[in-house]
Design a protein around this motif. Sequence first.
Motif, short mmCIF file in Angstrom:
data_model
loop_
_atom_site.label_atom_id
_atom_site.label_comp_id
_atom_site.label_asym_id
_atom_site.label_seq_id
_atom_site.Cartn_x
_atom_site.Cartn_y
_atom_site.Cartn_z
N ARG A 245 0.78 -1.28 -0.08
CA ARG A 245 -0.07 0.12 -0.05
C ARG A 245 0.93 1.20 -0.16
NH1 ARG A 245 -5.00 0.70 4.14
NH2 ARG A 245 -5.98 -0.72 2.38
N LYS A 246 1.97 1.34 0.81
CA LYS A 246 2.92 2.26 0.91
C LYS A 246 3.63 2.54 -0.49
CE LYS A 246 6.51 4.18 3.92
NZ LYS A 246 7.18 3.88 5.02
N PHE A 247 4.06 1.47 -1.20
CA PHE A 247 4.63 1.66 -2.45
C PHE A 247 3.71 2.12 -3.59
CE2 PHE A 247 5.01 -0.32 -6.96
CZ PHE A 247 6.44 0.25 -7.11
N SER B 142 1.00 4.33 -2.78
CA SER B 142 0.93 5.78 -2.58
C SER B 142 1.99 6.46 -2.86
CB SER B 142 0.80 5.92 -1.17
OG SER B 142 -0.42 4.99 -0.67
N TRP B 143 3.26 5.97 -2.75
CA TRP B 143 4.43 7.02 -3.30
C TRP B 143 4.46 6.96 -4.69
CZ3 TRP B 143 7.29 10.18 -0.84
CH2 TRP B 143 7.44 9.97 0.27
N THR B 144 4.08 5.97 -5.64
CA THR B 144 4.00 5.68 -6.91
C THR B 144 2.97 6.75 -7.50
OG1 THR B 144 4.54 3.35 -7.04
CG2 THR B 144 3.58 4.37 -8.76
#
Length: 129
Positions: free
Chosen positions: A2-4, A6-8
């Motif tokens: 989920r963090k990946f 969001s950053w993308t």
Amino acid sequence: MRKFISWTLLILLLIGGGMVYWKYYFVFGEGVKSGVLNYAVKKGNLFKTYEGKLIQEGFGSNKTGTGLTSNQFEFSVENDSIYRILEVNSGKVFDLHYKEYKGVLPWRGNTRYIVDQIIQMRDLKSGSF
């Protein structure tokens, strides 16, 4: 994961915003054009914008093999007060300061060139232009 994602998405959003800014809001160039004002009009289907055309001294060619054409500078105007001066002074010689953008926004005008200042206005004298 989920963090990946969001950053993308954040990076893609920033890159997209930067590209939109560069294409439509970044001033690519600015300068002064001189010539006889051919017309100044308010036109448009959805967005009414101010448009104008200067006829510049001399002759040029838009494409190889097309012959001679007059040098014309088509521009848009955002400011009402500048348009009002141009509207009533067709046929006079103007020195116009403009900003050039890489893209056209429909509410800003039909051209990439936006006149933001009248440097000088004078009557057309015989023998010039």
